[in-house]
Motif scaffolding. Structure first.
Motif, PDB file in Angstrom:
ATOM      1  N   VAL A  66       0.859  -1.188   0.000  1.00  0.00           N
ATOM      2  CA  VAL A  66       0.000   0.000   0.000  1.00  0.00           C
ATOM      3  C   VAL A  66       0.897   1.240   0.000  1.00  0.00           C
ATOM      4  CG1 VAL A  66      -1.885  -1.188   1.166  1.00  0.00           C
ATOM      5  CG2 VAL A  66      -0.201   0.074   2.534  1.00  0.00           C
ATOM      6  N   ILE A  67       0.287   2.383  -0.281  1.00  0.00           N
ATOM      7  CA  ILE A  67       1.039   3.640  -0.406  1.00  0.00           C
ATOM      8  C   ILE A  67       0.524   4.635   0.630  1.00  0.00           C
ATOM      9  CG2 ILE A  67       1.718   5.504  -1.974  1.00  0.00           C
ATOM     10  CD1 ILE A  67       2.523   2.797  -3.091  1.00  0.00           C
ATOM     11  N   LYS A  68       1.440   5.253   1.352  1.00  0.00           N
ATOM     12  CA  LYS A  68       1.013   6.286   2.300  1.00  0.00           C
ATOM     13  C   LYS A  68       0.304   7.411   1.545  1.00  0.00           C
ATOM     14  CE  LYS A  68       3.708   7.782   5.574  1.00  0.00           C
ATOM     15  NZ  LYS A  68       4.915   8.319   6.235  1.00  0.00           N
ATOM     16  N   GLU A  69      -0.731   7.960   2.138  1.00  0.00           N
ATOM     17  CA  GLU A  69      -1.539   8.990   1.476  1.00  0.00           C
ATOM     18  C   GLU A  69      -0.682  10.170   1.001  1.00  0.00           C
ATOM     19  OE1 GLU A  69      -5.775  11.232   2.306  1.00  0.00           O
ATOM     20  OE2 GLU A  69      -4.268  11.235   3.901  1.00  0.00           O
ATOM     21  N   SER A  70       0.371  10.466   1.738  1.00  0.00           N
ATOM     22  CA  SER A  70       1.235  11.608   1.364  1.00  0.00           C
ATOM     23  C   SER A  70       1.926  11.385   0.015  1.00  0.00           C
ATOM     24  CB  SER A  70       2.280  11.849   2.453  1.00  0.00           C
ATOM     25  OG  SER A  70       3.072  10.683   2.650  1.00  0.00           O
TER      26      SER A  70
END
Length: 435
Positions: free
Chosen positions: A209-213
């Motif tokens: 997954v990818i951090k929202e930032s």
């Protein structure tokens, strides 16, 4: 030290134009690179016929495979190590699967697969599991290790997280080929901030997954993929070369099955033409072998085969017009009849070619190929699907774009001096579309 953990006495590096350096410290990886099956990838271009459109596109599957390995190594060693939900015991498995994921590609990859109904992933698995140098190296890790590597490539391995590193909508494979293909074709579309994406990747039970930032870097990645497909991978001139390549292979197979007396017998193709190809025979095929036959077949008595080979080798490609199969089938049928009257075989010289791409897809359970969407990790720990957070991604999400073109040899039409009426009718139909 046990072989799975054995390190080289000194780190080896490959100078790389995309990642600057590819680092190898694991003895297993170094031994795999040295196998004949992996070295064969030097003789298979990454982009098939694209070098006839973008002259710099001479890079190989070998380049790309090292690049995918390097990205996975950086994700695991620099970002995932010691994080919760990451099992470092699977490190070597990930590195080997990344390195070997394209091992089963044949010459001119996708064109070759399409003509002979082959699957490079199945051949990759067969090479890993067969009597090969690659299998020998992997079995030195453990008896079941080749099976595990093959399962990662087949997307059936128990850990979906491991699979997603190499095969998902944001994976090491795509991140390497977009940048590498952009570099070698000389275009700017494929560039995105990979450093940022790697820094914000996080392991979860069933996927990366990818951090929202990092959302904007992911938007950039998806748009670069969209642009690369339409500006490079589906370039109509490249597709013209693919059409001719495909027709050469079809013609050679048809002649072989009809017992045509080749001057240069297609010895390397026998098993493929007869649907009996073994891994051993498949591994003898590379692009230098195929081009040797094309060179020789220019001298064949069969006019279609010799003409198509000359066209491919000398870049005398087909012209094309836009084609709408929903509204122009009548025109295509008329052209087919006129080509026959003119003595030009429409089977080989009047070809509809279609390209389509889905730049990003949200989750659709039950589909034949379920595409796991990209998830953003919100600061409170929740996961949110990318297109629900990004207006840019939402605008192209789930939208398949398809393009059709009709390819034909303009020079053969121009040479129809004795059949002037047919020539004018063909020209009229083709020009009508352009107007």
């Amino acid at each position: 030290m046990a072989y799975p953990n054995e390190k080289l006495s000194e780190e080896k590096v490959f100078k790389d134009p995309v990642h600057r350096y590819v680092h190898v410290r694991d003895k297993v990886i170094w031994d795999l690179i040295g196998t004949s099956e992996f070295q064969r990838l030097r003789r298979i271009r990454q982009l098939g016929t694209t070098y006839l459109t973008f002259h710099g596109a001479e890079h190989s599957r070998f380049n790309h495979s090292l690049g995918v390995y390097e990205i996975v190594r950086r994700i695991i060693d620099d970002v995932f190590q010691d994080r919760e939900q990451w099992n470092n015991d699977e490190r070597l498995l990930c590195l080997c699967a990344a390195l070997l994921h394209d091992l089963g590609h044949g010459p001119f990859s996708h064109s070759f697969e399409k003509v002979f109904h082959l699957d490079h992933e199945q051949f990759t698995q067969a090479i890993i599991m067969g009597k090969t140098e690659v299998n020998e190296v992997l079995r030195k890790v453990s008896e079941d290790f080749p099976k595990k590597v093959a399962e990662v490539i087949a997307k059936t391995y128990k850990s979906k997280l491991v699979v997603s590193l190499i095969s998902s909508q944001i994976d090491a494979d795509r991140m390497d080929y977009l940048q590498r293909d952009a570099y070698y074709t000389g275009v700017s579309y494929g560039h995105f901030d990979m450093e940022r994406i790697l820094r914000v990747m996080r392991p979860r039970e069933d996927q990366v997954v990818i951090k929202e930032s990092g959302m904007h870097a992911v938007e950039d990645y998806i748009m670069s993929r969209y642009q690369m497909y339409w500006q490079v991978y589906f370039h109509p001139v490249t597709r013209s070369a693919e059409v001719i390549l495909t027709k050469i292979l079809h013609r050679a197979k048809e002649l072989h099955l009809d017992h045509y007396p080749f001057k240069q017998q297609p010895v390397h193709f026998y098993s493929i033409f007869e649907d009996k190809v073994s891994v051993e025979e498949y591994l003898k095929l590379d692009e230098s072998v195929v081009l040797f036959y094309f060179q020789a077949w220019q001298e064949e008595e069969d006019k279609i085969l010799s003409d198509l080979c000359r066209r491919f080798l000398n870049r005398k490609l087909f012209q094309y017009i836009e084609f709408n199969p929903n509204s122009q089938m009548k025109m295509w049928m008329e052209l087919t009849q006129l080509f026959k009257k003119a003595g030009i075989d429409p089977e080989y010289y009047l070809v509809v070619d279609s390209s389509s791409d889905l730049p990003y897809d949200f989750y659709r359970p039950g589909e034949e190929e379920e595409r796991l969407p990209i998830h953003l990790l919100i600061p409170n720990g929740e996961l949110k699907e990318l297109s629900r957070q990004s207006e840019i991604v939402e605008s192209i999400s789930g939208k398949k774009r398809t393009d059709h073109k009709l390819y034909f040899p303009q020079d053969l039409i121009d040479q129809l001096s004795s059949k002037r009426k047919v020539k004018e009718q063909i020209r009229s139909l083709l020009q009508r579309d352009k107007s």
